[in-house]
Design a protein around this motif. Sequence first.
Motif, PDB file in Angstrom:
ATOM      1  N   GLY A  86      31.244 -29.738 -81.572  1.00 22.87           N
ATOM      2  CA  GLY A  86      30.663 -29.448 -80.373  1.00 22.87           C
ATOM      3  C   GLY A  86      30.474 -28.125 -79.888  1.00 22.87           C
ATOM      4  O   GLY A  86      30.168 -27.731 -78.978  1.00 22.87           O
ATOM      5  N   LYS A  87      30.801 -27.126 -80.956  1.00 25.85           N
ATOM      6  CA  LYS A  87      31.028 -25.853 -80.449  1.00 25.85           C
ATOM      7  C   LYS A  87      29.516 -25.201 -80.050  1.00 25.85           C
ATOM      8  O   LYS A  87      29.324 -24.646 -78.913  1.00 25.85           O
ATOM      9  CB  LYS A  87      31.473 -24.927 -81.615  1.00 25.85           C
ATOM     10  N   SER A  88      28.487 -25.546 -80.844  1.00 25.00           N
ATOM     11  CA  SER A  88      27.211 -24.894 -80.509  1.00 25.00           C
ATOM     12  C   SER A  88      26.644 -25.648 -79.177  1.00 25.00           C
ATOM     13  O   SER A  88      25.890 -24.922 -78.315  1.00 25.00           O
ATOM     14  CB  SER A  88      26.201 -25.304 -81.675  1.00 25.00           C
ATOM     15  N   THR A  89      26.637 -26.949 -79.030  1.00 22.94           N
ATOM     16  CA  THR A  89      26.369 -27.802 -77.912  1.00 22.94           C
ATOM     17  C   THR A  89      27.047 -26.941 -76.606  1.00 22.94           C
ATOM     18  O   THR A  89      26.250 -26.631 -75.564  1.00 22.94           O
ATOM     19  CB  THR A  89      26.762 -29.052 -77.869  1.00 22.94           C
ATOM     20  N   LEU A  90      28.367 -26.776 -76.843  1.00 22.93           N
ATOM     21  CA  LEU A  90      28.815 -26.240 -75.601  1.00 22.93           C
ATOM     22  C   LEU A  90      28.463 -24.909 -75.140  1.00 22.93           C
ATOM     23  O   LEU A  90      28.372 -24.598 -73.946  1.00 22.93           O
ATOM     24  CB  LEU A  90      30.577 -26.046 -75.945  1.00 22.93           C
ATOM     25  N   MET A  91      28.083 -23.799 -76.104  1.00 23.87           N
ATOM     26  CA  MET A  91      27.628 -22.752 -75.841  1.00 23.87           C
ATOM     27  C   MET A  91      26.301 -22.721 -75.493  1.00 23.87           C
ATOM     28  O   MET A  91      25.569 -21.948 -74.829  1.00 23.87           O
ATOM     29  CB  MET A  91      27.672 -21.690 -77.253  1.00 23.87           C
ATOM     30  N   LYS A  92      25.550 -23.727 -75.898  1.00 25.95           N
ATOM     31  CA  LYS A  92      24.018 -23.821 -75.408  1.00 25.95           C
ATOM     32  C   LYS A  92      24.259 -24.205 -73.788  1.00 25.95           C
ATOM     33  O   LYS A  92      23.364 -23.648 -72.859  1.00 25.95           O
ATOM     34  CB  LYS A  92      23.382 -24.839 -75.897  1.00 25.95           C
ATOM     35  N   ILE A  93      25.095 -25.061 -73.426  1.00 28.21           N
ATOM     36  CA  ILE A  93      25.309 -25.581 -72.005  1.00 28.21           C
ATOM     37  C   ILE A  93      25.810 -24.042 -71.207  1.00 28.21           C
ATOM     38  O   ILE A  93      25.539 -23.883 -70.159  1.00 28.21           O
ATOM     39  CB  ILE A  93      26.454 -26.369 -72.099  1.00 28.21           C
ATOM     40  N   LEU A  94      26.556 -23.523 -71.661  1.00 28.69           N
ATOM     41  CA  LEU A  94      27.169 -22.062 -71.088  1.00 28.69           C
ATOM     42  C   LEU A  94      26.021 -20.968 -71.121  1.00 28.69           C
ATOM     43  O   LEU A  94      25.825 -20.290 -69.951  1.00 28.69           O
ATOM     44  CB  LEU A  94      28.271 -21.509 -72.007  1.00 28.69           C
ATOM     45  N   GLY A  95      25.076 -21.322 -71.923  1.00 31.56           N
ATOM     46  CA  GLY A  95      23.960 -20.303 -72.062  1.00 31.56           C
ATOM     47  C   GLY A  95      22.559 -20.797 -71.286  1.00 31.56           C
ATOM     48  O   GLY A  95      21.778 -20.208 -71.073  1.00 31.56           O
ATOM     49  N   GLY A  96      22.893 -21.908 -70.486  1.00 31.70           N
ATOM     50  CA  GLY A  96      21.768 -22.689 -69.855  1.00 31.70           C
ATOM     51  C   GLY A  96      20.593 -23.102 -70.850  1.00 31.70           C
ATOM     52  O   GLY A  96      19.452 -23.572 -70.097  1.00 31.70           O
ATOM     53  N   VAL A  97      20.715 -23.215 -72.222  1.00 33.40           N
ATOM     54  CA  VAL A  97      19.755 -23.736 -72.875  1.00 33.40           C
ATOM     55  C   VAL A  97      19.786 -25.380 -72.837  1.00 33.40           C
ATOM     56  O   VAL A  97      18.879 -26.097 -73.060  1.00 33.40           O
ATOM     57  CB  VAL A  97      20.018 -23.343 -74.218  1.00 33.40           C
ATOM     58  N   GLU A  98      21.058 -26.046 -72.834  1.00 35.22           N
ATOM     59  CA  GLU A  98      21.362 -27.278 -72.624  1.00 35.22           C
ATOM     60  C   GLU A  98      21.882 -27.579 -71.172  1.00 35.22           C
ATOM     61  O   GLU A  98      22.477 -26.713 -70.562  1.00 35.22           O
ATOM     62  CB  GLU A  98      21.909 -27.935 -73.586  1.00 35.22           C
ATOM     63  N   HIS A  99      21.815 -28.560 -70.588  1.00 32.19           N
ATOM     64  CA  HIS A  99      22.817 -29.019 -69.416  1.00 32.19           C
ATOM     65  C   HIS A  99      23.679 -30.131 -69.494  1.00 32.19           C
ATOM     66  O   HIS A  99      23.401 -31.151 -69.998  1.00 32.19           O
ATOM     67  CB  HIS A  99      21.602 -29.464 -68.175  1.00 32.19           C
ATOM     68  N   GLN A 100      24.739 -30.037 -69.036  1.00 27.20           N
ATOM     69  CA  GLN A 100      25.710 -30.956 -68.939  1.00 27.20           C
ATOM     70  C   GLN A 100      25.644 -32.147 -68.313  1.00 27.20           C
ATOM     71  O   GLN A 100      24.810 -31.984 -67.372  1.00 27.20           O
ATOM     72  CB  GLN A 100      26.964 -30.425 -68.668  1.00 27.20           C
ATOM     73  N   ASP A 101      26.108 -33.366 -68.811  1.00 25.95           N
ATOM     74  CA  ASP A 101      25.702 -34.540 -67.869  1.00 25.95           C
ATOM     75  C   ASP A 101      26.966 -34.696 -66.811  1.00 25.95           C
ATOM     76  O   ASP A 101      26.687 -35.228 -65.732  1.00 25.95           O
ATOM     77  CB  ASP A 101      26.041 -35.616 -68.831  1.00 25.95           C
ATOM     78  N   GLU A 102      27.986 -34.238 -67.216  1.00 24.37           N
ATOM     79  CA  GLU A 102      29.195 -33.887 -66.146  1.00 24.37           C
ATOM     80  C   GLU A 102      29.825 -32.672 -66.326  1.00 24.37           C
ATOM     81  O   GLU A 102      29.893 -32.032 -67.413  1.00 24.37           O
ATOM     82  CB  GLU A 102      30.362 -35.211 -66.536  1.00 24.37           C
TER      83      GLU A 102
END
Length: 502
Positions: A42-58
């Motif tokens: 989950g490291k890359s997904t978490l960093m993408k969320i931090l970078g605004g590339v992906e968006h968290q559901d919660e």
Amino acid sequence: MSSLLKLENICKRYPGVQALKAINLQVERGEIHALLGENGAGKSTLMKILGGVEHQDEGQILIDGQVQQFATYRDAIAAGIGIVFQEFSLIPYLTAVENIFLGHELSNRFGLLRKREMVEAAEALFKRLGVSIDLQCAVKHLSVAEQQFVEIAKALALDARLLVLDEPTATLTPSEAELLFEIMRELKRQGVAVIFISHHLEEIFQVCDRISVLRDGGNVGVTDVADSDIDRLVEMMVGRRLQSSFAPKPTKARGPLLLEVKDIQLVRNGPHNSFQLHKGEILGFAGLVGSGRTELALGMMGALPSVSKEVWLRGEKVTLDDPAQALAHGIGLLPESRKSEGLITDFSIRENISLNNLPKYQNASGLIDKAKECASVENLMRQLSIKAPSGESRVFNLSGGNQQKVVIARWINHQCDVLVFDEPTRGIDVGAKAQIYTLMRSLTEQGYAIIMISSELPEIIGMCDRVAVFHKGAIVKVLEASAVNPQEVMRHATGGSSEYVH
């Protein structure tokens, strides 16, 4: 005073997959914080969320105690977050200065570029980093390390207070990595926080303050570097203690001679090299970066030109003028860059495995028997423990270790019995490394012969039955099993011996 960054209860779901499960992460100002976990943790997904590339559901992101909503990467940049991904985002034909200021160029009221000011600002950034490069050079001519420093300068030019470095040392030499570490320490002294992602656990103890570990999309724990060691980190990452990453070496005598390369010369006035490969063995190609290991293997296969060479395979002299001929003779290559050279990542697992061997699945009408193809692929996936929902899964979505296995499956499917593995564990985590090592040893037990090219001395020592040591393009020594140790490998790799293998 609040932390610079807090990620609170971050959740992310994809169809059929819970990628992140209430992740918490806290990073302080001026801290170098390691983020560890196996590929797929989950490291890359978490960093993408931090970078605004992906968006968290919660969950929520807090910077300086203030809740942030990042709709795009620009929003993250505006909040002081800079991310240097494994795949650089530089434009190769632009200069370092042009890349650093791309999208936020300095201009006067007439819209004309203030080039001198941009050069001076770039020089100030690199002075701050403590490194010097040719700022007016197109970045395609810079080394990988220098390109990475340009990426870091890009982030700092946008006033980044938190820098994320994703596998920054994967393609660096030891001296370049140490320079990067010194840059990280200098940024720390200036109050910049760094999130450092690396599969090289020994690096964590050189440069980091604290460590957060993820497993299967969830938090495992946070620890100070001073209170941990590599064994504990591995156990946190994989959920079990790895007694040894390396499968035991065989005690029986090596098998019959399978491949013999005589008098291969890649360039005029260059060294002449010869080597042998036996059935059921792993022959290591060791040496410093740039010593000619990969070039010799590619030259043997016909992927690079050669001035002269003589290749004997299974007792017969063969012609290998191009990779297609090598493949026809049962020689397969797992290249150093699996994504750009070994796989078509937009294709499915099935398509990648079958790619070079479609005639195998043709029926009497010349059409592909899809059922036969799928059954063969599913059998190979079970045999190699490729983790994916099905053979129709896109290779792009697989972890690095599973991507490597897909390449191996392709060559097994093509009935290759000589396999060249170039940096087979680069960019994959410790658990996946152990799986690749076990798979390689299993293949040799089945009669396959492997040439293993690696810059990692521990895996050369732990995996190889014999080691051909390179120095300045020449095989200067072939070490037998009893003499394969770090001191001997490095003595010959650094030119500390006058021996030369003709």
